[in-house]
Write an enzyme that holds these catalytic residues in place. Structure first.
Site, short mmCIF file in Angstrom:
data_model
loop_
_atom_site.label_atom_id
_atom_site.label_comp_id
_atom_site.label_asym_id
_atom_site.label_seq_id
_atom_site.Cartn_x
_atom_site.Cartn_y
_atom_site.Cartn_z
N ASP A 23 -12.74 44.11 -34.63
CA ASP A 23 -11.54 43.39 -35.63
C ASP A 23 -10.35 43.47 -34.53
O ASP A 23 -10.54 44.21 -33.42
CB ASP A 23 -11.18 44.16 -37.34
CG ASP A 23 -9.62 43.69 -37.62
OD1 ASP A 23 -9.56 42.73 -37.79
OD2 ASP A 23 -8.77 45.19 -37.43
N ASP A 25 -6.19 43.18 -35.55
CA ASP A 25 -5.10 43.93 -35.66
C ASP A 25 -5.48 45.40 -36.52
O ASP A 25 -6.36 44.84 -37.23
CB ASP A 25 -3.89 43.34 -36.86
CG ASP A 25 -3.61 42.31 -36.33
OD1 ASP A 25 -2.73 41.76 -36.22
OD2 ASP A 25 -4.71 40.45 -36.07
N ASP A 202 -9.96 48.43 -39.62
CA ASP A 202 -9.40 49.73 -39.50
C ASP A 202 -8.80 49.44 -41.73
O ASP A 202 -7.83 49.96 -41.61
CB ASP A 202 -7.75 49.62 -39.02
CG ASP A 202 -7.64 48.28 -39.29
OD1 ASP A 202 -7.98 46.55 -39.21
OD2 ASP A 202 -6.06 47.88 -40.08
#
Length: 250
Positions: A23, A25, A202
């Protein structure tokens, strides 16, 4: 499950046999108040390039951002990538971008409704993403419940679409595609196939990718302390993730 904390030396001996799915961001780069304000830290692009070479090209970005945006952020580096949570997909660094067909009439209706809702509400930001549309409320967190309720109302009776909630954002997108499906598609082809997969992310939107790699006896790496999660490993923040990449790319 409570993920096991790791450090920057973890998996160094076996990294060459892995397939890596990252991922962006909140994982590789720190979150910003607005998506366009993020900064790619010095050294990250070079470390990703070296790490990709170390794993034989089996490194892909799997992000909620559009592929064009990811290419801009990480230029001149180009990687295999799944954008918009899998609605866009590029198998190789220089290959064509495939896009899931979208009902433009539905997408335009949803985008218009979100834009009208945001009028007069400072801090809300509507982001057209090409095959989906998102509304961010990071700068107006008190409006979160209203944003989520609006999304549910807009999609009531809209077949084939759903709301995907993340960190201070709700995305309205077509059904049938997610980060897990994107990871599975990569794992079915060279150079990813036959390797031990590792997915790092996240947010709740990364849980599908985590579940996918765990089905292949892989490593699901949660960046941050969000709970609950199916992840089996954890790093505390994007800075630690970047340190891990720097070490693994040696």
């Amino acid at each position: 499950m409570t993920p096991q904390a790791i450090d920057s030396t973890a998996f160094a001996d076996s990294i060459s046999g892995m397939a890596l799915f990252f991922d962006v961001d909140g994982c590789l780069i720190d979150l910003a108040e607005r998506p366009e304000d993020v900064v790619v830290p010095a050294g990250l692009i070079g470390n990703l390039e070296r790490l990709s070479a170390r794993v034989g090209g089996a490194l892909a970005l799997v992000s909620g951002r559009a592929i064009a945006d990811l290419d801009r952020l990480f230029a001149p580096l180009s990687l295999p990538v799944a954008g918009q949570h899998g609605l866009e997909w590029r198998a190789t660094p220089t290959g064509p971008v495939e896009r899931v067909p979208v009902d433009r009439a539905v997408l335009d209706r949803l985008a218009t409704a979100l834009a009208e809702f945001a009028i007069g509400k400072p801090g809300l930001r509507v982001e057209p993403k090409g095959a989906a549309v998102a509304i961010h409320y990071r700068q107006a967190p008190a409006l979160g419940p209203e944003v989520i309720a609006l999304a549910d109302t807009l999609l009531a009776g809209t077949l084939g679409w759903h709301a995907l909630s993340g960190k201070m954002v709700v995305e309205l997108k077509p059904d049938g595609v997610d980060k897990g499906a994107a990871v599975e598609r990569f794992l079915a082809q060279a150079p990813f196939t036959g390797r031990t997969p590792l997915a790092a992310g996240d947010d709740v939107t990364d849980e599908d990718a985590f579940a996918a790699v765990l089905r292949h006896d892989g490593i699901a790496l949660q960046v941050g302390d969000r709970e609950p999660t199916v992840a089996n490993r954890r790093l505390p923040d994007p800075a630690a993730m970047r340190a891990w990449i720097a070490h693994a790319s040696r």
